[in-house]
Write a protein that holds these residues in place. Sequence first.
Motif, PDB file in Angstrom:
ATOM      1  N   TYR A 142       0.760  -1.167  -0.026  1.00  0.00           N
ATOM      2  CA  TYR A 142       0.057   0.142  -0.005  1.00  0.00           C
ATOM      3  C   TYR A 142       0.978   1.259   0.018  1.00  0.00           C
ATOM      4  CZ  TYR A 142      -3.630   3.327   0.941  1.00  0.00           C
ATOM      5  OH  TYR A 142      -4.660   4.359   0.988  1.00  0.00           O
ATOM      6  N   LEU A 143       0.872   2.192  -1.096  1.00  0.00           N
ATOM      7  CA  LEU A 143       1.653   3.240  -1.337  1.00  0.00           C
ATOM      8  C   LEU A 143       3.142   2.772  -1.233  1.00  0.00           C
ATOM      9  CD1 LEU A 143      -0.242   6.109   0.515  1.00  0.00           C
ATOM     10  CD2 LEU A 143      -0.553   5.467  -1.766  1.00  0.00           C
ATOM     11  N   GLY A 144       3.484   1.699  -1.638  1.00  0.00           N
ATOM     12  CA  GLY A 144       4.970   1.073  -1.627  1.00  0.00           C
ATOM     13  C   GLY A 144       5.182   0.376  -0.466  1.00  0.00           C
ATOM     14  N   ASN A 145       4.535   0.255   0.513  1.00  0.00           N
ATOM     15  CA  ASN A 145       4.724  -0.279   1.830  1.00  0.00           C
ATOM     16  C   ASN A 145       4.282  -1.612   2.094  1.00  0.00           C
ATOM     17  OD1 ASN A 145       5.499  -1.163   4.372  1.00  0.00           O
ATOM     18  ND2 ASN A 145       4.316   0.453   5.348  1.00  0.00           N
ATOM     19  N   PRO A 146       5.103  -2.801   1.627  1.00  0.00           N
ATOM     20  CA  PRO A 146       4.758  -4.376   1.678  1.00  0.00           C
ATOM     21  C   PRO A 146       4.341  -4.606   3.250  1.00  0.00           C
ATOM     22  CG  PRO A 146       6.941  -4.208   1.709  1.00  0.00           C
ATOM     23  CD  PRO A 146       6.564  -2.794   1.555  1.00  0.00           C
ATOM     24  N   TRP A 147       4.516  -3.781   4.290  1.00  0.00           N
ATOM     25  CA  TRP A 147       4.060  -4.078   5.727  1.00  0.00           C
ATOM     26  C   TRP A 147       2.821  -3.408   6.189  1.00  0.00           C
ATOM     27  CZ3 TRP A 147       6.550  -8.377   6.283  1.00  0.00           C
ATOM     28  CH2 TRP A 147       7.874  -8.680   5.810  1.00  0.00           C
ATOM     29  N   SER A 148       2.355  -2.893   5.128  1.00  0.00           N
ATOM     30  CA  SER A 148       1.093  -1.995   5.625  1.00  0.00           C
ATOM     31  C   SER A 148      -0.017  -2.799   6.264  1.00  0.00           C
ATOM     32  CB  SER A 148       0.512  -1.205   4.220  1.00  0.00           C
ATOM     33  OG  SER A 148      -0.907  -0.782   4.595  1.00  0.00           O
ATOM     34  N   HIS A 149      -0.902  -2.285   7.033  1.00  0.00           N
ATOM     35  CA  HIS A 149      -2.163  -2.965   7.553  1.00  0.00           C
ATOM     36  C   HIS A 149      -3.074  -3.499   6.279  1.00  0.00           C
ATOM     37  CE1 HIS A 149      -5.339   0.054   8.349  1.00  0.00           C
ATOM     38  NE2 HIS A 149      -4.636   0.176   7.341  1.00  0.00           N
ATOM     39  N   ALA A 150      -2.957  -2.985   5.343  1.00  0.00           N
ATOM     40  CA  ALA A 150      -3.701  -3.467   4.141  1.00  0.00           C
ATOM     41  C   ALA A 150      -3.108  -4.605   3.356  1.00  0.00           C
ATOM     42  CB  ALA A 150      -3.803  -2.320   3.057  1.00  0.00           C
ATOM     43  N   SER A 151      -2.020  -5.009   3.794  1.00  0.00           N
ATOM     44  CA  SER A 151      -1.066  -6.128   3.026  1.00  0.00           C
ATOM     45  C   SER A 151      -0.811  -7.329   3.950  1.00  0.00           C
ATOM     46  CB  SER A 151       0.221  -5.691   2.569  1.00  0.00           C
ATOM     47  OG  SER A 151       0.028  -4.438   1.773  1.00  0.00           O
ATOM     48  N   VAL A 152      -1.485  -7.238   5.234  1.00  0.00           N
ATOM     49  CA  VAL A 152      -1.071  -8.256   6.367  1.00  0.00           C
ATOM     50  C   VAL A 152      -1.352  -9.800   5.905  1.00  0.00           C
ATOM     51  CG1 VAL A 152      -3.151  -7.705   7.671  1.00  0.00           C
ATOM     52  CG2 VAL A 152      -1.116  -8.674   8.869  1.00  0.00           C
ATOM     53  N   ILE A 153      -2.741  -9.831   5.464  1.00  0.00           N
ATOM     54  CA  ILE A 153      -2.818 -11.257   4.981  1.00  0.00           C
ATOM     55  C   ILE A 153      -1.916 -11.900   3.754  1.00  0.00           C
ATOM     56  CG2 ILE A 153      -4.993 -12.857   4.401  1.00  0.00           C
ATOM     57  CD1 ILE A 153      -4.921 -11.777   7.452  1.00  0.00           C
ATOM     58  N   LYS A 154      -1.824 -10.873   2.948  1.00  0.00           N
ATOM     59  CA  LYS A 154      -0.896 -11.237   1.806  1.00  0.00           C
ATOM     60  C   LYS A 154       0.439 -11.710   2.471  1.00  0.00           C
ATOM     61  CE  LYS A 154      -0.167 -11.696  -2.578  1.00  0.00           C
ATOM     62  NZ  LYS A 154       1.321 -12.214  -2.559  1.00  0.00           N
ATOM     63  N   ARG A 155       1.002 -11.227   3.368  1.00  0.00           N
ATOM     64  CA  ARG A 155       2.252 -11.364   4.082  1.00  0.00           C
ATOM     65  C   ARG A 155       2.057 -12.586   4.716  1.00  0.00           C
ATOM     66  NH1 ARG A 155       3.153  -7.751   1.522  1.00  0.00           N
ATOM     67  NH2 ARG A 155       3.477  -9.626   0.157  1.00  0.00           N
ATOM     68  N   CYS A 156       0.870 -13.008   5.270  1.00  0.00           N
ATOM     69  CA  CYS A 156       0.736 -14.400   5.986  1.00  0.00           C
ATOM     70  C   CYS A 156       0.760 -15.350   5.020  1.00  0.00           C
ATOM     71  CB  CYS A 156      -0.704 -14.258   6.885  1.00  0.00           C
ATOM     72  SG  CYS A 156      -0.540 -13.087   8.379  1.00  0.00           S
ATOM     73  N   HIS A 157       0.024 -14.994   3.772  1.00  0.00           N
ATOM     74  CA  HIS A 157       0.102 -15.959   2.584  1.00  0.00           C
ATOM     75  C   HIS A 157       1.395 -16.513   2.227  1.00  0.00           C
ATOM     76  CE1 HIS A 157      -0.266 -17.535  -1.377  1.00  0.00           C
ATOM     77  NE2 HIS A 157      -1.315 -18.206  -0.960  1.00  0.00           N
ATOM     78  N   ASP A 158       2.372 -15.452   2.325  1.00  0.00           N
ATOM     79  CA  ASP A 158       3.805 -15.608   1.736  1.00  0.00           C
ATOM     80  C   ASP A 158       4.364 -16.670   2.747  1.00  0.00           C
ATOM     81  OD1 ASP A 158       3.366 -13.760  -0.087  1.00  0.00           O
ATOM     82  OD2 ASP A 158       4.465 -12.020   1.119  1.00  0.00           O
ATOM     83  N   LEU A 159       3.940 -16.693   4.055  1.00  0.00           N
ATOM     84  CA  LEU A 159       4.298 -17.632   5.027  1.00  0.00           C
ATOM     85  C   LEU A 159       3.804 -18.980   5.109  1.00  0.00           C
ATOM     86  CD1 LEU A 159       4.081 -14.921   7.832  1.00  0.00           C
ATOM     87  CD2 LEU A 159       6.534 -16.077   6.922  1.00  0.00           C
ATOM     88  N   LEU A 160       2.428 -18.922   4.851  1.00  0.00           N
ATOM     89  CA  LEU A 160       1.570 -20.131   5.157  1.00  0.00           C
ATOM     90  C   LEU A 160       1.316 -20.831   3.727  1.00  0.00           C
ATOM     91  CD1 LEU A 160      -0.824 -18.810   7.828  1.00  0.00           C
ATOM     92  CD2 LEU A 160       1.304 -20.096   7.900  1.00  0.00           C
ATOM     93  N   GLY A 161       1.207 -20.080   2.457  1.00  0.00           N
ATOM     94  CA  GLY A 161       0.630 -20.740   1.172  1.00  0.00           C
ATOM     95  C   GLY A 161      -0.807 -21.014   1.123  1.00  0.00           C
ATOM     96  N   ASP A 162      -1.105 -21.698   0.092  1.00  0.00           N
ATOM     97  CA  ASP A 162      -2.596 -21.658  -0.336  1.00  0.00           C
ATOM     98  C   ASP A 162      -3.407 -22.610   0.757  1.00  0.00           C
ATOM     99  OD1 ASP A 162      -2.266 -20.062  -2.332  1.00  0.00           O
ATOM    100  OD2 ASP A 162      -2.592 -21.775  -4.036  1.00  0.00           O
ATOM    101  N   GLY A 163      -4.472 -22.439   0.939  1.00  0.00           N
ATOM    102  CA  GLY A 163      -5.404 -23.296   1.717  1.00  0.00           C
ATOM    103  C   GLY A 163      -5.419 -23.250   3.180  1.00  0.00           C
TER     104      GLY A 163
END
Length: 284
Positions: A142-163
């Motif tokens: 969000y506005l260039g910040n991958p650690w934004s609260h608008a990106s948190v579940i995407k960062r969790c997906h990076d850790l956990l993967g699909d499903g």
Amino acid sequence: MLEKNVTTFIACDKPYDEAEFVLWGAPFDSTTSFRPGTRFASSAIRTESFGIETYSPYLDKDLEEDARVFDAGDLELVFGDSERVLEQVKQMTQIIVSDDKIPVMIGGEHSLTSAPVSVLARHYPDLQLLHFDAHTDLREDYLGNPWSHASVIKRCHDLLGDGRIHSFGIRSGEKAEFYWAKEHLDMHKFNFDGLEDLVEQLDGKPVYFTLDLDVLDPSIFPGTGTPEAGGVSFDELRIAITKLAGLNIVGLDVMELAPHYDHSGVSTAVACKIIREILLTFSK
């Protein structure tokens, strides 16, 4: 002799060695995309918790008698440095998990959830994430910040993967986020339909539970940074939490109260009551 004055969440004053849960505050809101103020949540929740009873008539349990919770206070977090703050949160989580206790983080903005999830994913390779929220939180940045609260579940997906991420109550996000979620997440829009079936599927698996309080309708909970009309009621949320009682919860958080946007104090009172119900629901 005078005793040290320490403010804890109501009845969360058990000795650390005896505690099942360790509750702690994460006062940070540097990436909020609309209105800041969640950094004041944990202190407000502790103070206002003394306005509610320790006894839950819904569960017929009492925090004094039926829960073992140690309140570790608030972390002193560096304002404006998301990556350093995430490391501080990881360190705190690691201490608690290493002592075989369950971390309970009170935010603070939702971006911080990725830190305890990363720690617990190392301890539990099959970790599942259960996510109650109004927002998808799936932007790459969000506005260039991958650690934004608008990106948190995407960062969790990076850790956990699909499903392994299960989202409920979602009613806001970009079109691209919703379409991406269809391919990679288990998303339930608007309410908690399907929760009972999921609980059966997750039986015995380690689960991290993250609650963004803006899943509640703003008519009930206006005290949040990004309110979204059309949310669930207090009772709908409370009952949904009760349905999670049989899960193997290994960590959890309650995020995104911004107390100063509700001068009546009702939002903070709601947050306190929800935290009470969560602690009693998951107490062994």
